[in-house]
Design an enzyme around this catalytic site. Sequence first.
Site, PDB file in Angstrom:
ATOM      1  N   GLU A   9      38.968  37.927  43.914  1.00 14.09           N
ATOM      2  CA  GLU A   9      38.398  37.246  45.087  1.00 14.09           C
ATOM      3  C   GLU A   9      38.688  35.745  45.128  1.00 14.09           C
ATOM      4  OE1 GLU A   9      34.525  39.760  46.256  1.00 14.09           O
ATOM      5  OE2 GLU A   9      34.334  38.710  44.331  1.00 14.09           O
TER       6      GLU A   9
HETATM    7  C1  ACM Z   1      34.463  42.199  41.900  1.00 12.20           C
HETATM    8  O1  ACM Z   1      33.604  43.042  42.221  1.00 12.20           O
HETATM    9  N1  ACM Z   1      34.563  41.069  42.567  1.00 12.20           N
HETATM   10  C2  ACM Z   1      35.340  42.414  40.777  1.00 12.20           C
END
Ligand code: ACM
Length: 491
Positions: A303
């Site tokens: 992310e």
């Molecule tokens: C995640 O759930 N951002 C690895």
Amino acid sequence: MVALVPQPLHVDAGDGQLLLDGVRVRSEGLGGDAPALERLVAELVASGAGDLAGETPDGRSDDGARGVPVVLRIDPAAGPQGSTSAERYSLVADADGVVLAAPGRSGLLHAARTLRQLVEHAGEGPARLPHVVVHDAPRYPWRGLSVDVARHFFGPSALRAVVDVMASYKLNVLHLHLTDDQGWRIESPSRPELVRRSSGSDVSGGPGGHLSLDDFRALQEYAAERGVRVVPEIDLPGHVNAATHAYGELVPDGVPTDEYQGVEVGFSRLAYGLPATEPFVRDVLGDLARATVGEHVHVGGDEVHTMDADEYARFVVLAEQVVRDAGKTPVVWQEGAKAPLRPGTVVQYWDTNATDLEYLVEAARAGARVVLSPGNRVYLDMKYVEGFPLGLQWAGFVELRDSYDWEPEDVVDGLPAGAIEGVEAAVWTETLTSTDELFTMLLPRLSAVAEVAWSAPERKDWDDYRRRVAHEARSWRRDGVAFHPSAQVDW
Ligand code: ACM
């Protein structure tokens, strides 16, 4: 009655029963490990038998006149025929007593867990053990649970309880998500400001906390005794507000970022071009690798929404290199596979909303190992059902059957089956503030994930699992472990 979770490869139940008026554990071929393992096995069996007998069998008794003999035997020939798993084991219970046999310590521990469930599920009245033969081995070598201790801190005693439950289902990897925007939860000797400035709060405005290196060492020891290894994660180059709050040199204007107690993701980042960045990455990953007993160190990589692909790839390559230089094998979240990974690096698939996973398949073809954590199956912070008071729902609702009824080889189109190293559940703690809340999300679903990771596909059956898992509630209640009585099971 024989009701085991996860379902073993071969179970052959006989007609007779052993009355468990006590156990006398002895071992053959175990060397220096023998006393500790004998004690652990005696405790396991005794705890399994305790509430049935109304009296805890004395696992330490040397009184030859009393107690069922339990022999722990190192035996390379143990386990299912043809299995080469180092974790394989056999268990034989008959009129003469019990023999647990395995080529090594991990198999003996698994055998003892199976024995404990056999005792526990034997029915009402005095503790009994059915005559039975079990030959068993895991499907995958990596059977994990990831726990986020950054959003809310869970300390050593909660984590030991997590290890106990994991081990009872033959899970063997505890992945700790130690850093995120909201907190830095592991002492880093070369960067003391991290825990000094960035571990004292959490998402609820609570006191936060962190693991000292002594805590971390003791936890790894506790876990290793129970057959569980710890894979620690420092999440880079995103999810780093705790770092940029502690060290202003990590942001272009040199001003430390504010403390963060929100739950949005993707806004924070390191900057590859800053002179302070690479030394920081080397310091914190080096410190963590030195403190880690096991083979793997996780470097995050998920992310990162505010960085171009080249800069991101340079971070992944750097983190991978630092971990390898420290003698460990790196693990990255799935996005990390967009960088040119070295063979053997472990990639953890998680985002079931992501489309076009060709880059992940390519990485696997080029030698990456893959751990599967599909959010819509094994993210145990997802709500069970609409309106459930805890948890999130970005990956959908995850009822018990969702966690159980899936096939790892079908998760990512085109992924070579041979690249799958294992399966790992995950629990993120934005909404979880106490150990009871944590376990309410873990159980019963963690036992379902354990069966996906351990049991052969042809041995899995939802209706049969529903029947078997119902028996587990007895030990959860006895041990004071919270669980969610899913409406999908007749508890
Ligand atoms: C995640 O759930 N951002 C690895």
